[in-house]
Design an enzyme around this catalytic site. Structure first.
Site, PDB file in Angstrom:
ATOM      1  N   PRO A   2       0.845  -1.208   0.000  1.00  0.00           N
ATOM      2  CA  PRO A   2       0.000   0.000   0.000  1.00  0.00           C
ATOM      3  C   PRO A   2       0.879   1.256   0.000  1.00  0.00           C
ATOM      4  O   PRO A   2       1.877   1.317   0.701  1.00  0.00           O
ATOM      5  CB  PRO A   2      -0.801  -0.113   1.293  1.00  0.00           C
ATOM      6  CG  PRO A   2      -0.060  -1.062   2.161  1.00  0.00           C
ATOM      7  CD  PRO A   2       0.721  -1.967   1.251  1.00  0.00           C
ATOM      8  N   GLU A   3       0.515   2.230  -0.831  1.00  0.00           N
ATOM      9  CA  GLU A   3       1.259   3.485  -0.894  1.00  0.00           C
ATOM     10  C   GLU A   3       0.350   4.616  -0.415  1.00  0.00           C
ATOM     11  O   GLU A   3      -0.729   4.365   0.097  1.00  0.00           O
ATOM     12  CB  GLU A   3       1.774   3.694  -2.330  1.00  0.00           C
ATOM     13  CG  GLU A   3       2.730   2.583  -2.760  1.00  0.00           C
ATOM     14  CD  GLU A   3       3.253   2.721  -4.184  1.00  0.00           C
ATOM     15  OE1 GLU A   3       3.322   3.850  -4.690  1.00  0.00           O
ATOM     16  OE2 GLU A   3       3.580   1.677  -4.790  1.00  0.00           O
ATOM     17  N   LYS A  57       3.981   6.264   4.303  1.00  0.00           N
ATOM     18  CA  LYS A  57       3.248   4.999   4.169  1.00  0.00           C
ATOM     19  C   LYS A  57       2.976   4.375   5.540  1.00  0.00           C
ATOM     20  O   LYS A  57       2.575   3.223   5.624  1.00  0.00           O
ATOM     21  CB  LYS A  57       4.040   4.031   3.280  1.00  0.00           C
ATOM     22  CG  LYS A  57       4.132   4.504   1.832  1.00  0.00           C
ATOM     23  CD  LYS A  57       4.777   3.460   0.935  1.00  0.00           C
ATOM     24  CE  LYS A  57       6.202   3.782   0.630  1.00  0.00           C
ATOM     25  NZ  LYS A  57       6.847   2.834  -0.289  1.00  0.00           N
ATOM     26  N   ARG A 263      13.628  -4.666  -7.471  1.00  0.00           N
ATOM     27  CA  ARG A 263      12.283  -4.901  -7.995  1.00  0.00           C
ATOM     28  C   ARG A 263      12.329  -4.785  -9.511  1.00  0.00           C
ATOM     29  O   ARG A 263      13.390  -4.806 -10.113  1.00  0.00           O
ATOM     30  CB  ARG A 263      11.315  -3.850  -7.423  1.00  0.00           C
ATOM     31  CG  ARG A 263      11.403  -3.677  -5.916  1.00  0.00           C
ATOM     32  CD  ARG A 263      10.612  -4.734  -5.183  1.00  0.00           C
ATOM     33  NE  ARG A 263       9.178  -4.607  -5.418  1.00  0.00           N
ATOM     34  CZ  ARG A 263       8.399  -3.727  -4.809  1.00  0.00           C
ATOM     35  NH1 ARG A 263       8.901  -2.907  -3.936  1.00  0.00           N
ATOM     36  NH2 ARG A 263       7.105  -3.678  -5.060  1.00  0.00           N
TER      37      ARG A 263
END
Ligand SMILES: [Zn+2]
Length: 288
Positions: A2-3, A57, A263
């Site tokens: 979640p951002e 966050k 990533r």
């Protein structure tokens, strides 16, 4: 993960549910997630919740002046329960349950983490800035402190670092992660590998406006949704992030992927890199 938009929506949803409720107890089911010991987690028992807010966050529960701070990391989530079990949750390494907050009306919330790589973090502190990750956060991109001059300074100080990494560094700007940095750069038609200090004044204007619009539109879409619907909502509105091989909604080109740090990132060659695919450094290293 979640951002900013999802954590903002979670904070709003939780504030509505928790405001004015007292905590009966907090069960820690996975002890490795609790990063502090003073004040003890038991200090929260019997105390009223005064509010829930977002910092970058992180979620910050103000419990009568003591703060329970939560970072959901890659695979953490919150599940609201109208009724939680009466018995304390037992530590169980096979269960995704990390912690449970039990409220005075029998409801509560489960904090869960999927997968085996456990990085969800809970802190009990007197001041949110006692959490190192909060103390070093850059400006919040939706706050009045975040101006075009602030962005210009961040980019100048980053030198020739790739803009993708600059945007998602929490010390530069709070709350933007892998997904929204992909989305912002796509909407601004900018290569993720563009050096941070190479933007023209027009590109700076466009990037600033795009950061604001992408995030505030995502906040508006997410706001009011319960936690259970937020992940699907986020995914369904992505133009490039997580959409490798699919068509760009703007130009129809095929969305590509390259490795970035630990990533991968997704982008549209036609919209962002003059039609040229970016070299995947990981692949070229393997081929040497
Ligand atoms: Zn495109």
């Amino acid at each position: 993960m979640p951002e900013l938009p999802e954590v903002e929506a979670l904070a709003h949803d939780l504030a509505k549910r928790l405001d004015g409720r007292a905590i009966v107890r907090v069960d820690i089911a996975n002890f490795s997630c609790l990063k502090t010991y003073d004040p003890p987690i038991s200090a929260l028992a019997g105390a009223m919740i005064d509010g829930v807010s977002r910092r970058g966050k992180f979620l910050d529960f103000d419990v009568s002046g003591t703060h329970l701070v939560l970072h959901l990391a890659l695979a953490g989530w919150i599940r609201w329960k109208d009724e939680v079990p009466k018995l304390p949750a037992k530590p169980n390494s096979k269960s995704p349950l990390a912690a449970r907050i039990v409220l005075d009306n029998g409801s509560g919330l489960d904090i869960t983490e999927a997968g085996t790589r456990k990085s969800l973090a809970l802190y009990v502190v007197r001041d949110p800035n006692d959490v190192e990750g909060i103390a070093r956060l850059g400006p919040d991109p939706l706050s009045d402190d975040f101006t075009i001059d602030v962005l210009a300074d961040i980019l100048a100080a980053s030198g020739r670092a790739q803009i993708k990494g600059v945007l998602r560094s929490q010390g530069n700007i709070a709350g933007i992660g892998n997904a929204y940095s992909d989305e912002i750069l796509h909407a601004a038609k900018m290569s993720p590998f563009k050096p941070a200090n190479s933007l023209s004044p027009e590109e700076l204007d466009l990037l600033f406006a795009t950061i604001r619009s992408e995030l505030s539109e995502a906040v508006a879409r997410a706001d009011g949704l319960p936690a259970s619907e937020l992940k699907g909502e986020k995914k369904s509105n992505m133009a490039v992030h997580g959409r490798t091989g699919l068509a760009c909604p703007v130009c129809g080109d095929t969305i590509r992927e390259v490795s970035f740090a630990d990533r991968s990132l997704q982008y549209c060659p036609t919209c962002q890199t003059g039609g040229k695919p970016l070299a995947d450094r990981r692949m070229s290293k393997l081929l040497k």
